[in-house]
Design a protein around this motif. Structure first.
Motif, PDB file in Angstrom:
ATOM      1  N   ASN A   1       0.824  -1.182   0.000  1.00 58.87           N
ATOM      2  CA  ASN A   1       0.000   0.000   0.000  1.00 58.87           C
ATOM      3  C   ASN A   1       0.873   1.252   0.000  1.00 58.87           C
ATOM      4  N   ASP A   2       2.165   1.083   0.276  1.00 65.07           N
ATOM      5  CA  ASP A   2       3.028   2.235   0.504  1.00 65.07           C
ATOM      6  C   ASP A   2       4.388   1.998  -0.146  1.00 65.07           C
ATOM      7  N   LEU A   3       5.114   3.088  -0.307  1.00 64.81           N
ATOM      8  CA  LEU A   3       6.516   3.021  -0.731  1.00 64.81           C
ATOM      9  C   LEU A   3       7.328   3.801   0.308  1.00 64.81           C
ATOM     10  N   PRO A   4       7.545   3.206   1.484  1.00 59.35           N
ATOM     11  CA  PRO A   4       8.164   3.941   2.595  1.00 59.35           C
ATOM     12  C   PRO A   4       9.556   4.462   2.250  1.00 59.35           C
ATOM     13  N   LYS A   5       9.829   5.652   2.724  1.00 60.84           N
ATOM     14  CA  LYS A   5      11.122   6.275   2.435  1.00 60.84           C
ATOM     15  C   LYS A   5      12.271   5.553   3.129  1.00 60.84           C
ATOM     16  N   ASP A   6      11.992   4.824   4.213  1.00 60.88           N
ATOM     17  CA  ASP A   6      13.059   4.117   4.919  1.00 60.88           C
ATOM     18  C   ASP A   6      13.253   2.694   4.399  1.00 60.88           C
ATOM     19  N   GLN A   7      12.598   2.359   3.287  1.00 65.23           N
ATOM     20  CA  GLN A   7      12.796   1.065   2.642  1.00 65.23           C
ATOM     21  C   GLN A   7      13.282   1.296   1.217  1.00 65.23           C
ATOM     22  N   ASP A   8      14.112   0.386   0.751  1.00 67.64           N
ATOM     23  CA  ASP A   8      14.553   0.454  -0.633  1.00 67.64           C
ATOM     24  C   ASP A   8      13.349   0.282  -1.562  1.00 67.64           C
ATOM     25  N   ARG A   9      13.184   1.208  -2.496  1.00 66.11           N
ATOM     26  CA  ARG A   9      12.013   1.199  -3.376  1.00 66.11           C
ATOM     27  C   ARG A   9      11.906  -0.103  -4.181  1.00 66.11           C
ATOM     28  N   GLU A  10      13.032  -0.568  -4.697  1.00 61.95           N
ATOM     29  CA  GLU A  10      13.010  -1.795  -5.502  1.00 61.95           C
ATOM     30  C   GLU A  10      12.585  -2.992  -4.654  1.00 61.95           C
ATOM     31  N   GLN A  11      13.106  -3.057  -3.454  1.00 67.74           N
ATOM     32  CA  GLN A  11      12.724  -4.154  -2.569  1.00 67.74           C
ATOM     33  C   GLN A  11      11.240  -4.109  -2.226  1.00 67.74           C
ATOM     34  N   THR A  12      10.721  -2.896  -2.020  1.00 65.98           N
ATOM     35  CA  THR A  12       9.304  -2.761  -1.677  1.00 65.98           C
ATOM     36  C   THR A  12       8.425  -3.233  -2.832  1.00 65.98           C
ATOM     37  N   ILE A  13       8.746  -2.827  -4.043  1.00 65.23           N
ATOM     38  CA  ILE A  13       7.987  -3.271  -5.217  1.00 65.23           C
ATOM     39  C   ILE A  13       8.027  -4.790  -5.336  1.00 65.23           C
ATOM     40  N   ASN A  14       9.195  -5.366  -5.094  1.00 62.87           N
ATOM     41  CA  ASN A  14       9.310  -6.820  -5.156  1.00 62.87           C
ATOM     42  C   ASN A  14       8.501  -7.498  -4.052  1.00 62.87           C
ATOM     43  N   LEU A  15       8.470  -6.889  -2.867  1.00 61.89           N
ATOM     44  CA  LEU A  15       7.671  -7.441  -1.771  1.00 61.89           C
ATOM     45  C   LEU A  15       6.191  -7.484  -2.134  1.00 61.89           C
ATOM     46  N   ILE A  16       5.707  -6.409  -2.752  1.00 57.74           N
ATOM     47  CA  ILE A  16       4.290  -6.345  -3.135  1.00 57.74           C
ATOM     48  C   ILE A  16       3.976  -7.425  -4.161  1.00 57.74           C
ATOM     49  N   SER A  17       4.827  -7.546  -5.175  1.00 69.81           N
ATOM     50  CA  SER A  17       4.612  -8.556  -6.215  1.00 69.81           C
ATOM     51  C   SER A  17       4.694  -9.969  -5.642  1.00 69.81           C
ATOM     52  N   ASP A  18       5.702 -10.209  -4.797  1.00 69.01           N
ATOM     53  CA  ASP A  18       5.851 -11.541  -4.207  1.00 69.01           C
ATOM     54  C   ASP A  18       4.657 -11.891  -3.322  1.00 69.01           C
ATOM     55  N   GLY A  19       4.140 -10.888  -2.597  1.00 69.12           N
ATOM     56  CA  GLY A  19       2.968 -11.124  -1.762  1.00 69.12           C
ATOM     57  C   GLY A  19       1.750 -11.511  -2.586  1.00 69.12           C
ATOM     58  N   LEU A  20       1.562 -10.826  -3.702  1.00 73.05           N
ATOM     59  CA  LEU A  20       0.448 -11.170  -4.588  1.00 73.05           C
ATOM     60  C   LEU A  20       0.561 -12.607  -5.084  1.00 73.05           C
ATOM     61  N   LEU A  21       1.759 -13.011  -5.474  1.00 71.53           N
ATOM     62  CA  LEU A  21       1.945 -14.372  -5.977  1.00 71.53           C
ATOM     63  C   LEU A  21       1.720 -15.408  -4.873  1.00 71.53           C
ATOM     64  N   GLU A  22       2.176 -15.095  -3.675  1.00 68.77           N
ATOM     65  CA  GLU A  22       1.965 -16.015  -2.558  1.00 68.77           C
ATOM     66  C   GLU A  22       0.472 -16.191  -2.285  1.00 68.77           C
ATOM     67  N   LEU A  23      -0.267 -15.095  -2.301  1.00 71.75           N
ATOM     68  CA  LEU A  23      -1.712 -15.171  -2.071  1.00 71.75           C
ATOM     69  C   LEU A  23      -2.425 -15.848  -3.233  1.00 71.75           C
ATOM     70  N   ALA A  24      -1.938 -15.631  -4.441  1.00 71.02           N
ATOM     71  CA  ALA A  24      -2.563 -16.249  -5.621  1.00 71.02           C
ATOM     72  C   ALA A  24      -2.497 -17.763  -5.548  1.00 71.02           C
ATOM     73  N   ARG A  25      -1.390 -18.282  -5.027  1.00 70.75           N
ATOM     74  CA  ARG A  25      -1.271 -19.741  -4.915  1.00 70.75           C
ATOM     75  C   ARG A  25      -2.315 -20.299  -3.949  1.00 70.75           C
ATOM     76  N   HIS A  26      -2.596 -19.539  -2.892  1.00 76.02           N
ATOM     77  CA  HIS A  26      -3.649 -19.952  -1.950  1.00 76.02           C
ATOM     78  C   HIS A  26      -5.025 -19.769  -2.584  1.00 76.02           C
ATOM     79  N   ALA A  27      -5.203 -18.678  -3.320  1.00 79.92           N
ATOM     80  CA  ALA A  27      -6.503 -18.359  -3.913  1.00 79.92           C
ATOM     81  C   ALA A  27      -6.876 -19.310  -5.045  1.00 79.92           C
ATOM     82  N   LYS A  28      -5.885 -19.845  -5.732  1.00 80.22           N
ATOM     83  CA  LYS A  28      -6.162 -20.741  -6.866  1.00 80.22           C
ATOM     84  C   LYS A  28      -7.001 -21.935  -6.431  1.00 80.22           C
ATOM     85  N   ASP A  29      -6.655 -22.519  -5.315  1.00 79.10           N
ATOM     86  CA  ASP A  29      -7.402 -23.683  -4.815  1.00 79.10           C
ATOM     87  C   ASP A  29      -8.805 -23.308  -4.353  1.00 79.10           C
TER      88      ASP A  29
END
Length: 299
Positions: free
Chosen positions: A139-167
């Protein structure tokens, strides 16, 4: 193939209807509203209003002030969930989306696990309600976090949830929200999270009020992923939104809805009346009665 005679007859019929003062039928958009707009209402009142005002579906963000839906009495046990699902079916209504408060940007492992666990509970609940979607925030791009890492966290979270949602036969929808509202950032996240059970909610006003990106461009960039649309209107006053009934503000809704229509969008146009966060707004019964009439002018 349509014959010339049939074409001429159809054209003449439409012209005659216009001359005689009859209106040509308009397309009927699929309408829903979010319970964010009626934070004090019990479920029976929500269902009755949706049925009376001609809505097809309800987006459940909370019930009687409780946002963590598994705690709501009507959704707290398998028996109660089955009874609630039957209430919707008996009234020919659908639950089109469950709005979780899940945020995927956290780097802290405890916060991240808590948010992902909440989303999984919403996915399991959606399955029991025959609800196709669960909304999560970037939901955020915190200034105290690396922007690239944050974007990757969001994408990885979506994929993790998608695997649960598929079933569960559920799709996880990322809403354009918070700091993640620029079309190119959203596109990157969605490409990294490419999965049949991942999609996007286009909150038209949320994006435009900050980015001023033309809706036609936003749609062309993100159309592949858009499954659901949040509709609201308002004006920006001293950098803050002042919400209005649809059609009375500055939001470029016509351009956005035209883009959706031309692109073959077949999802819901869901009114997000933010009464929960802005108690000074007019009462929900007024907003929910106004919206079906106000939205028709765009169709």
């Amino acid at each position: 193939m349509t014959s010339r005679r049939t074409f001429l007859q159809t054209t003449l019929s439409l012209a005659s209807a216009s001359v005689l003062g009859f209106s040509v039928p308009k397309a009927n958009p699929r309408l829903a509203f979010s319970t964010l707009g009626c934070p004090k209402w019990p479920l029976p009142q929500i269902i009755k209003t949706a049925r009376t005002e001609g809505y097809e579906a309800i987006e459940i963000r909370g019930i009687e002030g409780e946002l963590f839906l598994p705690k709501c009495p009507a959704l707290s046990t398998p028996t109660r969930i089955a009874e609630t699902r039957a209430q919707f079916e008996d009234n020919k209504l659908k639950v089109c989306n469950l709005g979780a408060s899940t945020a995927l940007h956290f780097m802290d492992s405890t916060k991240r696990r808590k948010n992902l666990d909440e989303a999984r509970q919403f996915i399991d609940l959606a399955q029991q309600l025959a609800c196709p979607y669960v909304r999560v925030f970037p939901n955020d791009l915190p200034k105290d976090q690396d922007r690239e890492q944050t974007i990757n966290l969001i994408s990885d979270g979506l994929l993790e949830l998608a695997r649960h949602a598929k079933d569960a036969n559920v799709t996880v929808l990322l809403e354009s929200h918070g700091e993640v509202i620029w079309k190119d950032v959203l596109l990157r996240i969605m490409k990294q999270a490419e999965h049949p059970n991942v999609g996007l909610i286009w909150d038209i006003f949320n994006m435009w009020s900050v980015t001023k990106e033309p809706p036609t461009e936003v749609y062309q960039t993100l159309k592949k992923y858009i499954r659901h649309a949040h509709i609201k209107d308002g004006r920006m006053v001293n950098g803050k939104p002042q919400y209005t009934f649809v059609g009375q503000g500055e939001a470029p809704l016509r351009e956005a809805i035209d883009a959706l229509k031309k692109g073959g969008y077949s999802g819901y146009y869901s009114l997000e009346w933010e009464k929960m966060w802005h108690p000074e707004l007019p009462e929900p019964e007024l907003a929910f009665a106004d919206y079906p009439k106000a939205i028709q002018k765009y169709f």
